[in-house]
Write a protein that holds these residues in place. Structure first.
Motif, PDB file in Angstrom:
ATOM      1  N   UNK A   2       0.833  -1.194   0.000  1.00 16.29           N
ATOM      2  CA  UNK A   2       0.000   0.000   0.000  1.00 16.29           C
ATOM      3  C   UNK A   2       0.877   1.256   0.000  1.00 16.29           C
ATOM      4  N   UNK A   3       0.287   2.384  -0.352  1.00 17.25           N
ATOM      5  CA  UNK A   3       0.998   3.669  -0.270  1.00 17.25           C
ATOM      6  C   UNK A   3       1.011   4.200   1.152  1.00 17.25           C
ATOM      7  N   UNK A   4       0.154   3.646   2.015  1.00 11.82           N
ATOM      8  CA  UNK A   4       0.048   4.098   3.411  1.00 11.82           C
ATOM      9  C   UNK A   4       0.873   3.206   4.321  1.00 11.82           C
ATOM     10  N   UNK A   5       1.459   3.813   5.338  1.00  9.68           N
ATOM     11  CA  UNK A   5       2.250   3.057   6.316  1.00  9.68           C
ATOM     12  C   UNK A   5       2.103   3.724   7.683  1.00  9.68           C
ATOM     13  N   UNK A   6       1.926   2.885   8.716  1.00 12.80           N
ATOM     14  CA  UNK A   6       1.826   3.368  10.088  1.00 12.80           C
ATOM     15  C   UNK A   6       3.159   3.127  10.779  1.00 12.80           C
ATOM     16  N   UNK A   7       3.679   4.165  11.417  1.00 18.61           N
ATOM     17  CA  UNK A   7       5.002   4.101  12.029  1.00 18.61           C
ATOM     18  C   UNK A   7       4.957   4.536  13.484  1.00 18.61           C
ATOM     19  N   UNK A   8       5.725   3.884  14.322  1.00 25.45           N
ATOM     20  CA  UNK A   8       5.837   4.265  15.724  1.00 25.45           C
ATOM     21  C   UNK A   8       6.964   5.301  15.857  1.00 25.45           C
ATOM     22  N   UNK A   9       6.747   6.430  15.193  1.00 26.97           N
ATOM     23  CA  UNK A   9       7.727   7.513  15.097  1.00 26.97           C
ATOM     24  C   UNK A   9       6.950   8.833  15.137  1.00 26.97           C
ATOM     25  N   UNK A  36       2.615   7.725  13.739  1.00 24.94           N
ATOM     26  CA  UNK A  36       2.237   8.524  12.577  1.00 24.94           C
ATOM     27  C   UNK A  36       1.757   7.626  11.453  1.00 24.94           C
ATOM     28  N   UNK A  37       0.715   8.053  10.776  1.00 22.66           N
ATOM     29  CA  UNK A  37       0.265   7.401   9.544  1.00 22.66           C
ATOM     30  C   UNK A  37       0.662   8.335   8.409  1.00 22.66           C
ATOM     31  N   UNK A  38       1.377   7.801   7.437  1.00 26.79           N
ATOM     32  CA  UNK A  38       1.801   8.608   6.295  1.00 26.79           C
ATOM     33  C   UNK A  38       1.397   7.885   5.016  1.00 26.79           C
ATOM     34  N   UNK A  39       0.884   8.652   4.070  1.00 24.59           N
ATOM     35  CA  UNK A  39       0.544   8.142   2.744  1.00 24.59           C
ATOM     36  C   UNK A  39       1.492   8.816   1.765  1.00 24.59           C
ATOM     37  N   UNK A  40       2.235   8.013   1.034  1.00 23.11           N
ATOM     38  CA  UNK A  40       3.202   8.532   0.076  1.00 23.11           C
ATOM     39  C   UNK A  40       2.593   8.546  -1.324  1.00 23.11           C
ATOM     40  N   UNK A  41       3.270   9.134  -2.254  1.00 23.98           N
ATOM     41  CA  UNK A  41       2.746   9.309  -3.606  1.00 23.98           C
ATOM     42  C   UNK A  41       2.729   8.011  -4.430  1.00 23.98           C
ATOM     43  N   UNK A  42       3.637   7.070  -4.124  1.00 25.29           N
ATOM     44  CA  UNK A  42       3.646   5.805  -4.844  1.00 25.29           C
ATOM     45  C   UNK A  42       4.299   4.730  -3.983  1.00 25.29           C
ATOM     46  N   UNK A  47       8.297   2.140  -0.030  1.00 32.09           N
ATOM     47  CA  UNK A  47       9.375   1.175   0.234  1.00 32.09           C
ATOM     48  C   UNK A  47      10.605   1.872   0.811  1.00 32.09           C
ATOM     49  N   UNK A  48      10.905   3.076   0.340  1.00 31.87           N
ATOM     50  CA  UNK A  48      12.039   3.843   0.865  1.00 31.87           C
ATOM     51  C   UNK A  48      11.834   4.147   2.347  1.00 31.87           C
ATOM     52  N   UNK A  49      10.640   4.624   2.695  1.00 28.17           N
ATOM     53  CA  UNK A  49      10.334   4.960   4.089  1.00 28.17           C
ATOM     54  C   UNK A  49      10.296   3.694   4.946  1.00 28.17           C
ATOM     55  N   UNK A  50       9.728   2.625   4.427  1.00 26.17           N
ATOM     56  CA  UNK A  50       9.652   1.364   5.171  1.00 26.17           C
ATOM     57  C   UNK A  50      11.048   0.820   5.480  1.00 26.17           C
ATOM     58  N   UNK A  51      11.960   0.918   4.533  1.00 28.55           N
ATOM     59  CA  UNK A  51      13.336   0.471   4.787  1.00 28.55           C
ATOM     60  C   UNK A  51      14.011   1.331   5.855  1.00 28.55           C
ATOM     61  N   UNK A  55      12.201  -1.132  11.749  1.00 31.58           N
ATOM     62  CA  UNK A  55      11.905  -1.618  13.101  1.00 31.58           C
ATOM     63  C   UNK A  55      10.785  -0.821  13.767  1.00 31.58           C
ATOM     64  N   UNK A  56      10.305   0.228  13.125  1.00 34.16           N
ATOM     65  CA  UNK A  56       9.286   1.108  13.710  1.00 34.16           C
ATOM     66  C   UNK A  56       7.914   0.965  13.044  1.00 34.16           C
ATOM     67  N   UNK A  57       7.764   0.006  12.117  1.00 33.57           N
ATOM     68  CA  UNK A  57       6.487  -0.181  11.427  1.00 33.57           C
ATOM     69  C   UNK A  57       5.474  -0.783  12.398  1.00 33.57           C
ATOM     70  N   UNK A  58       4.275  -0.206  12.431  1.00 28.79           N
ATOM     71  CA  UNK A  58       3.179  -0.721  13.258  1.00 28.79           C
ATOM     72  C   UNK A  58       2.421  -1.728  12.399  1.00 28.79           C
ATOM     73  N   UNK A  59       2.452  -2.999  12.792  1.00 31.00           N
ATOM     74  CA  UNK A  59       1.807  -4.037  11.994  1.00 31.00           C
ATOM     75  C   UNK A  59       0.360  -4.297  12.422  1.00 31.00           C
TER      76      UNK A  59
END
Length: 72
Positions: A2-9, A36-42, A47-51, A55-59
């Protein structure tokens, strides 16, 4: 992916990383339980932010702040 990712940051940290990596943000918001929930453009940008925050991705399911209430 997905373009959206939830982070514990904190929101400011996500914004700073996206600025350094030149990753445009479509939408960003704080989560009720922290993070934080962030939605990126693509998905490539996601994938850049996830990498960077691997270790901070909220699953689990994250509670979001309601944008408006039906009841006034």
């Amino acid at each position: 992916m997905s373009r959206a990712i939830n982070l514990n940051v904190p929101l400011a940290e996500v914004t700073a990383l996206c600025g350094r990596r030149k990753v445009p943000i479509s939408a960003i918001e704080s989560l009720l339980d922290g993070g934080t929930r962030v939605v990126l453009m693509n998905v490539d940008d996601t994938a850049i932010v996830a990498r960077a925050f691997k270790s901070k991705i909220i699953s689990k399911t994250a509670r979001r702040v309601p944008l408006f209430s039906r009841y006034r």
